[in-house]
Design a protein around this motif. Structure first.
Motif, PDB file in Angstrom:
ATOM      1  N   UNK A 156     -12.937 -37.490  16.551  1.00  0.00           N
ATOM      2  CA  UNK A 156     -13.051 -38.832  17.130  1.00  0.00           C
ATOM      3  C   UNK A 156     -13.330 -38.631  18.615  1.00  0.00           C
ATOM      4  N   UNK A 157     -14.393 -39.248  19.136  1.00  0.00           N
ATOM      5  CA  UNK A 157     -14.754 -38.986  20.537  1.00  0.00           C
ATOM      6  C   UNK A 157     -14.791 -40.261  21.402  1.00  0.00           C
ATOM      7  N   UNK A 158     -14.649 -41.412  20.757  1.00  0.00           N
ATOM      8  CA  UNK A 158     -14.634 -42.635  21.567  1.00  0.00           C
ATOM      9  C   UNK A 158     -14.192 -43.821  20.745  1.00  0.00           C
ATOM     10  N   UNK A 159     -13.806 -44.883  21.412  1.00  0.00           N
ATOM     11  CA  UNK A 159     -13.413 -46.105  20.692  1.00  0.00           C
ATOM     12  C   UNK A 159     -13.455 -47.322  21.604  1.00  0.00           C
ATOM     13  N   UNK A 204     -13.423 -53.539  16.304  1.00  0.00           N
ATOM     14  CA  UNK A 204     -13.137 -52.109  16.495  1.00  0.00           C
ATOM     15  C   UNK A 204     -14.422 -51.314  16.348  1.00  0.00           C
ATOM     16  N   UNK A 205     -14.613 -50.400  17.266  1.00  0.00           N
ATOM     17  CA  UNK A 205     -15.728 -49.454  17.127  1.00  0.00           C
ATOM     18  C   UNK A 205     -15.135 -48.061  17.269  1.00  0.00           C
ATOM     19  N   UNK A 206     -15.338 -47.240  16.250  1.00  0.00           N
ATOM     20  CA  UNK A 206     -14.835 -45.868  16.292  1.00  0.00           C
ATOM     21  C   UNK A 206     -16.033 -44.931  16.327  1.00  0.00           C
ATOM     22  N   UNK A 207     -16.051 -44.021  17.278  1.00  0.00           N
ATOM     23  CA  UNK A 207     -17.188 -43.121  17.447  1.00  0.00           C
ATOM     24  C   UNK A 207     -16.728 -41.696  17.121  1.00  0.00           C
ATOM     25  N   UNK A 208     -17.415 -41.089  16.148  1.00  0.00           N
ATOM     26  CA  UNK A 208     -17.108 -39.703  15.788  1.00  0.00           C
ATOM     27  C   UNK A 208     -18.265 -38.801  16.218  1.00  0.00           C
ATOM     28  N   UNK A 209     -17.968 -37.518  16.371  1.00  0.00           N
ATOM     29  CA  UNK A 209     -19.009 -36.548  16.711  1.00  0.00           C
ATOM     30  C   UNK A 209     -20.060 -36.506  15.605  1.00  0.00           C
ATOM     31  N   UNK A 210     -21.215 -35.916  15.889  1.00  0.00           N
ATOM     32  CA  UNK A 210     -22.314 -35.954  14.904  1.00  0.00           C
ATOM     33  C   UNK A 210     -21.932 -35.251  13.608  1.00  0.00           C
ATOM     34  N   UNK A 211     -21.050 -34.242  13.669  1.00  0.00           N
ATOM     35  CA  UNK A 211     -20.610 -33.590  12.424  1.00  0.00           C
ATOM     36  C   UNK A 211     -19.433 -34.339  11.792  1.00  0.00           C
ATOM     37  N   UNK A 212     -19.012 -35.425  12.417  1.00  0.00           N
ATOM     38  CA  UNK A 212     -17.971 -36.284  11.846  1.00  0.00           C
ATOM     39  C   UNK A 212     -16.568 -35.700  11.912  1.00  0.00           C
ATOM     40  N   UNK A 272     -11.019 -49.397  25.981  1.00  0.00           N
ATOM     41  CA  UNK A 272     -12.305 -48.720  25.881  1.00  0.00           C
ATOM     42  C   UNK A 272     -12.063 -47.281  26.330  1.00  0.00           C
ATOM     43  N   UNK A 273     -12.426 -46.318  25.518  1.00  0.00           N
ATOM     44  CA  UNK A 273     -12.028 -44.946  25.821  1.00  0.00           C
ATOM     45  C   UNK A 273     -13.033 -43.915  25.307  1.00  0.00           C
ATOM     46  N   UNK A 274     -13.302 -42.909  26.110  1.00  0.00           N
ATOM     47  CA  UNK A 274     -14.163 -41.803  25.688  1.00  0.00           C
ATOM     48  C   UNK A 274     -15.623 -42.222  25.621  1.00  0.00           C
ATOM     49  N   UNK A 288     -12.583 -34.235  27.115  1.00  0.00           N
ATOM     50  CA  UNK A 288     -13.486 -34.077  25.972  1.00  0.00           C
ATOM     51  C   UNK A 288     -14.742 -33.326  26.389  1.00  0.00           C
ATOM     52  N   UNK A 289     -15.401 -33.795  27.449  1.00  0.00           N
ATOM     53  CA  UNK A 289     -16.658 -33.151  27.854  1.00  0.00           C
ATOM     54  C   UNK A 289     -16.417 -31.953  28.780  1.00  0.00           C
ATOM     55  N   UNK A 290     -15.258 -31.908  29.411  1.00  0.00           N
ATOM     56  CA  UNK A 290     -14.969 -30.844  30.379  1.00  0.00           C
ATOM     57  C   UNK A 290     -15.668 -31.067  31.716  1.00  0.00           C
ATOM     58  N   UNK A 291     -16.436 -32.150  31.804  1.00  0.00           N
ATOM     59  CA  UNK A 291     -17.210 -32.402  33.037  1.00  0.00           C
ATOM     60  C   UNK A 291     -16.339 -33.008  34.137  1.00  0.00           C
ATOM     61  N   UNK A 292     -16.755 -32.829  35.416  1.00  0.00           N
ATOM     62  CA  UNK A 292     -16.010 -33.474  36.498  1.00  0.00           C
ATOM     63  C   UNK A 292     -16.080 -34.984  36.355  1.00  0.00           C
ATOM     64  N   UNK A 293     -15.008 -35.656  36.715  1.00  0.00           N
ATOM     65  CA  UNK A 293     -14.982 -37.100  36.538  1.00  0.00           C
ATOM     66  C   UNK A 293     -14.086 -37.740  37.590  1.00  0.00           C
TER      67      UNK A 293
END
Ligand SMILES: Cc1cc2nc3c(=O)[nH]c(=O)nc-3n(C[C@H](O)[C@H](O)[C@H](O)COP(=O)(O)OP(=O)(O)OC[C@H]3O[C@@H](n4cnc5c(N)ncnc54)[C@H](O)[C@@H]3O)c2cc1C
Length: 416
Positions: free
Chosen positions: A372-375, A361-369, A338-340, A288-293
């Motif tokens: 889905x970026x996390x849950x 349940x917690x669903x996280x969407x990007x600021x423009x909606x 737990x993801x993203x 999602x972020x493209x960052x090293x992990x």
């Protein structure tokens, strides 16, 4: 056959190493595959070792050999074989016992080890553990027989698993957590309420906002612990779960690029030819972020190990990457995923929380909606794989967002 000359050499015989070995064997039936491990035990399922602590299972029940894809297929596993250095120019590795191995291609799958905070005094005392290996689990099991009270330092997943293994033996367990909550790396405090309640119900005593400064011991080993607020707790066992560090020291004088862990490209290859890395020790990318992990998860290690195995066997395969935060397990009979992106305090994103009796349940969407970026799913974890598909695939969610929020998304929504 010269056992010390091998086409494929794998350092580390656990999730990533064995997945790679078996993948190579499936695609290259004849070439020698050698796995070196510094442990005395043959490969085993590491996440199950708390069952050895609790006494529910024996060491031999953990063995990978003969299980599913891990049936022995002429893979030479050498135990008690610690690699101390690697020369990538001459394709040789050097062992602590002075043996030398030549390889064609090599995989580094050396995983990680527990971090022991240097500022806690007395961590070398008898009865102090950091649960990582089957050998540790056997020792904890033996010590548990003379333990009435165990103090566990750190509120992460591994310590919670250890805590439950000890509780099952009827031992009183106190968890000392410096952050204000347990599982702080996997979810925000306000989202962890169900898990916290389940831990309380199970009889786990939790002290948050405090840390240990000293472990006291006598001839019989640990006899107590001193906290930073000067509280003393009498106990006969301490278990440290303060995170892990990648096992990379054997590469420090090599030409392999290290950035905390071993840097692996999209095809799991390292900076020198014929070298690969997979599992906890590898630095890969977050899709999602493209960052090293770097992650510490069995399933990720297996997936990346398989991918490395394909690449080593000459089948170029891109690794899809892994989320910085991803976990799916069960604590106190409470399954959770737990993801993203899950830590959302002060972040510009859309958040939908819902749930009922025994589920959250917690669903996280990007600021423009639109993505889905996390849950976080607790209790009812159905559809987790589907949501992972949406997050990892960066799917536009506009057409089925209400199904995600209503928790009734199904694979049919992706059939075009
Ligand atoms: C108690 C516990 C419970 C867990 N529960 C879960 C869970 O529920 N779900 C989950 O997804 N994950 C869980 N994990 C994490 C999971 O086990 C790891 O993410 C996974 O084992 C990583 O696999 P790996 O192959 O990368 O490395 P490891 O499993 O760490 O194996 C690396 C191997 O390489 C060996 N090695 C290291 N250096 C050398 C060297 N120089 N020479 C030779 N050999 C070397 C090590 O001794 C080890 O045997 C748990 C871990 C523990 C300890």
């Amino acid at each position: 056959m010269d056992r010390n000359a091998t086409q494929y050499l794998i350092v580390g015989g656990s999730a990533a190493g064995m997945a790679a070995a078996h993948t190579i064997r499936s695609h290259d039936p004849m070439a020698p595959v050698t796995v070196l491990t510094d442990e005395t035990d043959k490969p085993y399922f590491r996440p199950m070792i708390p069952f050895v602590v609790s006494g529910k299972k024996k060491s031999q029940d953990m063995a990978m050999e003969g299980c599913g894809p891990y049936v022995g297929k002429d893979i030479f596993v050498k135990t008690d074989s610690r690699v101390v250095s690697v020369d990538t120019d001459s394709h040789r590795v050097f062992l602590e016992n002075n043996q030398v191995f030549n390889y064609g291609k090599i995989l580094f799958a050396t995983g990680s080890r527990p971090f022991i905070p240097p500022d806690i005094k007395g961590t070398e005392s008898n009865g102090v553990f950091a649960l990582r290996t089957l050998a540790h689990a056997r020792k904890m099991n033996a010590r548990a027989a003379q333990t009435q009270h165990a103090v566990l330092l750190g509120g992460g997943l591994l310590n919670l698993k250890a805590a439950f293994a000890l509780l099952e033996r009827g031992i009183k367990v106190t968890l000392v957590v410096y952050s204000p909550q347990v599982l702080s790396q996997l979810m925000d405090a306000e989202d962890a309420v169900l898990i916290r309640n389940a831990l309380d119900d199970a009889g786990l005593e939790i002290r948050t906002g405090t840390a240990a400064v000293e472990i006291e011991s006598d001839n019989s080993g640990v006899r107590g612990i001193v906290l930073d607020d000067h509280t003393k707790i009498s106990c006969q066992m301490v278990c440290i779960g303060k995170g892990v560090r990648p096992n990379v020291e054997f590469l420090e004088n090599s030409k392999i690029k290290l950035e905390k862990g071993i840097v692996a490209d999209i095809h799991t290859a390292c900076s020198q030819s014929d070298t690969f890395a997979a599992g906890d020790v590898a630095v890969t990318h977050d899709p999602v972020s493209g960052k090293p992990v770097m992650t510490a998860l069995w399933t990720n290690a297996v997936e990346m190990g398989r991918c490395a195995g394909l690449n080593m066997a000459g089948l170029p395969t891109a690794y899809a990457g892994t989320f910085g935060i991803l976990n799916a397990t069960q604590i106190a009979n409470m399954p959770f995923v737990s993801m993203g992106l899950v830590h959302t305090k002060d972040l510009d994103c859309e958040i939908f929380r819902s749930g009922g009796q025994g589920s959250f349940r917690k669903m996280v969407f990007s600021s423009d909606g639109r993505h889905l970026i996390g849950m976080v799913l607790i209790g009812d974890i159905s559809n987790a794989g589907l949501y992972r598909h949406v997050i990892q695939g960066k799917k536009l969610v506009e057409k089925f967002k209400h199904h995600i929020i209503g928790h009734n998304l199904h694979w049919g929504h992706f059939i075009k």
